[in-house]
Every structure is written in C-alpha cells, then in structure tokens.
Design a protein around this motif. Structure first.
Motif, PDB file in Angstrom:
ATOM      1  N   ALA A 127      40.345  36.913  25.390  1.00 48.12           N
ATOM      2  CA  ALA A 127      39.427  37.187  26.494  1.00 48.12           C
ATOM      3  C   ALA A 127      38.543  35.979  26.742  1.00 48.12           C
ATOM      4  O   ALA A 127      38.178  35.253  25.807  1.00 48.12           O
ATOM      5  CB  ALA A 127      38.567  38.412  26.184  1.00 48.12           C
TER       6      ALA A 127
ATOM      7  N   ALA B  97      40.137  39.412  30.550  1.00 48.44           N
ATOM      8  CA  ALA B  97      40.889  39.702  29.322  1.00 48.44           C
ATOM      9  C   ALA B  97      42.369  39.714  29.647  1.00 48.44           C
ATOM     10  O   ALA B  97      42.792  40.286  30.654  1.00 48.44           O
ATOM     11  CB  ALA B  97      40.459  41.046  28.747  1.00 48.44           C
TER      12      ALA B  97
ATOM     13  N   THR C 228      35.803  44.500  21.734  1.00 50.62           N
ATOM     14  CA  THR C 228      35.354  43.128  22.011  1.00 50.62           C
ATOM     15  C   THR C 228      34.562  43.074  23.307  1.00 50.62           C
ATOM     16  O   THR C 228      33.480  42.468  23.370  1.00 50.62           O
ATOM     17  CB  THR C 228      36.553  42.179  22.099  1.00 50.62           C
ATOM     18  OG1 THR C 228      37.247  42.163  20.848  1.00 50.62           O
ATOM     19  CG2 THR C 228      36.114  40.768  22.434  1.00 50.62           C
TER      20      THR C 228
ATOM     21  N   ARG D  93      45.589  46.871  19.494  1.00 49.89           N
ATOM     22  CA  ARG D  93      45.159  45.754  20.333  1.00 49.89           C
ATOM     23  C   ARG D  93      44.306  46.255  21.498  1.00 49.89           C
ATOM     24  O   ARG D  93      43.271  45.649  21.837  1.00 49.89           O
ATOM     25  CB  ARG D  93      46.381  44.994  20.850  1.00 49.89           C
ATOM     26  CG  ARG D  93      46.043  43.756  21.665  1.00 49.89           C
ATOM     27  CD  ARG D  93      47.301  43.082  22.164  1.00 49.89           C
ATOM     28  NE  ARG D  93      48.155  42.662  21.064  1.00 49.89           N
ATOM     29  CZ  ARG D  93      49.384  43.113  20.853  1.00 49.89           C
ATOM     30  NH1 ARG D  93      49.916  44.020  21.670  1.00 49.89           N
ATOM     31  NH2 ARG D  93      50.093  42.676  19.838  1.00 49.89           N
TER      32      ARG D  93
ATOM     33  N   THR E 232      40.489  45.157  21.868  1.00 53.59           N
ATOM     34  CA  THR E 232      40.055  44.467  23.082  1.00 53.59           C
ATOM     35  C   THR E 232      38.884  45.206  23.716  1.00 53.59           C
ATOM     36  O   THR E 232      37.904  44.588  24.160  1.00 53.59           O
ATOM     37  CB  THR E 232      41.215  44.354  24.085  1.00 53.59           C
ATOM     38  OG1 THR E 232      42.249  43.546  23.521  1.00 53.59           O
ATOM     39  CG2 THR E 232      40.752  43.710  25.386  1.00 53.59           C
TER      40      THR E 232
ATOM     41  N   VAL F 177      43.280  39.906  20.282  1.00 49.59           N
ATOM     42  CA  VAL F 177      42.458  39.871  21.481  1.00 49.59           C
ATOM     43  C   VAL F 177      42.534  38.486  22.096  1.00 49.59           C
ATOM     44  O   VAL F 177      42.679  37.482  21.398  1.00 49.59           O
ATOM     45  CB  VAL F 177      40.984  40.244  21.160  1.00 49.59           C
ATOM     46  CG1 VAL F 177      40.389  39.245  20.179  1.00 49.59           C
ATOM     47  CG2 VAL F 177      40.144  40.328  22.420  1.00 49.59           C
TER      48      VAL F 177
ATOM     49  N   SER G 191      47.214  43.512  27.446  1.00 50.88           N
ATOM     50  CA  SER G 191      47.793  43.734  26.121  1.00 50.88           C
ATOM     51  C   SER G 191      49.309  43.580  26.132  1.00 50.88           C
ATOM     52  O   SER G 191      49.909  43.101  25.171  1.00 50.88           O
ATOM     53  CB  SER G 191      47.421  45.128  25.614  1.00 50.88           C
ATOM     54  OG  SER G 191      46.024  45.232  25.430  1.00 50.88           O
TER      55      SER G 191
END
Length: 270
Positions: free
Chosen positions: A211, A197, A184, A177, A181, A209, A200
C-alpha cells in the motif's frame, strides 16, 4: 565528427520529472555511466529535470532505474515533484518546453501545488512462511489434517492431495492478506491524505500487504511511528519494509489528471 574522427553521438533529453521553477538541482547525478549531470529546463513557473542521453545508447539498467528514483526522491524530500515514467526521452531542450511543459502548464502548476508539503510512503509486507503456515493450520482443522496425511505418505502417492492442500493454503493466505491489508489501512490511512492499496488478487503468494500513502510533512514522524508499531505487532509473522519519503509515484498522475485542461492528451507522468 568528433576530434578522434568517429561520428559524434546523437544526444537527446532524458526527463525525470517536473518541479516548480527555481528548485536547486545542483549536485544531482542522473542516469548513465558515468552519471550525467541533472539540470533544469525552465518554462514560466515550471521546470523539467533533465540530463543528456545518447539516443541509441542502452537504457533501463538497474543502475539507471535507481538513478531515476534517486533524483526524484532527493527533491521530493524538500518540495513537490511530478515524476515521469522511467524512460521519458524528448528530442531536445526546445521540445521539452514545446511538447511537455507548455501544453500542460496549467495542470502541472496546479498539481504541484496540490502535492506541496506531501510525499509518498510505501509499505511492503512479506509473510514469514513457517509462521503463516502454522497460523493457517491452527485456524483450519481440515487443512491441518490433510497436511498431516500428506506428510505421512510418499510424495509420489499423494500428488493430487498435495495440489489440493496447496490450493487450500493459498486461499487461506489470500483471506489473511485481505484482513491484514484492512488492518494496515485502519492504522495508517488516518495519517494520510490519499491511499492506494494493491488488490489482493494481484499479490505474490508471500505478499502480506502492499500500500502507498500520500502523507503531509507534518505527519511524517507520526506515520513512521505508526508503521513501526505495526511492524512490532507482526514481528516474526510479517516482514515489513517502509519506503519513504519518496516522490509521489502513485499519486502524481491522479493529481495532474484532476487538473488537466486538455482531456484528450496522453498522460506522460506516473
């Protein structure tokens, strides 16, 4: 009393958000059953989006939440809007001006200007369970071996091993993750003026994710195409859902806070 001899319902003003004065709110339907008509309460260069609400009536149904978002998102597609928290009720039209618009006039006007030409896009990703499990087992030989051992024995004989296996898989997914992220943000953040974001550690087990991005209108198409490219890359592994353009729910509070002149007041937006 009303015409049928029953007590008249006491009504107040439900506030959806703040917009520049002169925004067209015609045709907007808000919360309630039947939906209430949404109007404007103007004050200088500002206006509050409001509708009538029964003071002691139910508030917070799924339909109300959707209606609240629909009003704000409809206007956000065409101009700046400062969303209020769901459930913002003010006594009457005078209180909308005296308690909300007038005390925060300068901060609201400047925040609206800061947000002009932007909207929020929120990207939510969910791991596809079977795919991500195969990914974990392929990357971690020790987890794969324990997985095979547990599968070969009766469930009642492997309780502690199953707990340990679950914890190991959860830690690996947490690492995935964080990496996903980061990717991303590397792909999409250059197309945004601000990013938020979710940590986690706060994510559900299957969340890949979460965000939000504040994006200028000129970049909306490029942002959507970049998100589509990420979705194609992760097809079968992560199910991505892009929400937007929507009102800047995750950024309006910061915009107002940065422009405030009355530091001690409670923040009614967000």
């Amino acid at each position: 009393m009303n015409g049928r001899g029953t007590p008249a319902e006491e009504r107040a003003c439900y506030v959806y958000g703040i917009v520049p004065k002169g925004v067209d709110s015609s045709g907007l339907e808000g919360i309630g059953d039947p939906p209430a008509r949404v109007g404007l309460v103007p004050h200088r260069g500002l206006a509050a989006l409001v509708s009538a609400v029964v003071v002691d009536g139910p508030l917070g149904t799924a339909a109300d939440l959707k209606a609240h978002a629909r009003v704000l998102d409809t206007l956000a597609a065409h101009g700046p809007v400062l969303p209020m928290r769901f459930g913002g009720v003010v006594r009457d039209l005078g209180a909308v001006i005296d308690e909300l618009l007038a005390p925060h006039e300068d901060a609201f006007l400047r925040a609206l200007e800061d947000l002009r030409g932007t909207a929020q896009f929120t990207l939510l990703g969910t791991y596809q369970e079977e795919h991500v499990l195969r990914e974990v087992l392929a990357d971690r030989e020790d987890i794969a071996r324990l997985h095979m051992d547990v599968a070969a024995l009766p469930q009642e004989a492997t309780y502690y091993e199953r707990v340990r296996l679950g914890e190991m898989i959860a830690r690996e997914i947490a690492s995935l993750r964080e990496a996903d992220t980061l990717e991303t943000l590397e792909r999409l953040a250059p197309l945004a003026v601000a990013v938020k974001a979710s940590p986690s550690a706060d994510a559900p087990g299957d969340r890949a994710v979460s965000a939000s991005f504040l994006v200028r209108k000129d970049d909306w198409d490029a942002f959507e195409k970049a998100a589509e490219g990420l979705a194609r890359q992760w097809s079968g592994r992560v199910a991505l859902r892009l929400l937007g353009p929507i009102a800047p729910y995750d950024f309006a509070g910061d915009a107002v806070e940065a422009r405030r002149t009355d530091e001690g007041a409670d923040r009614p937006w967000g």
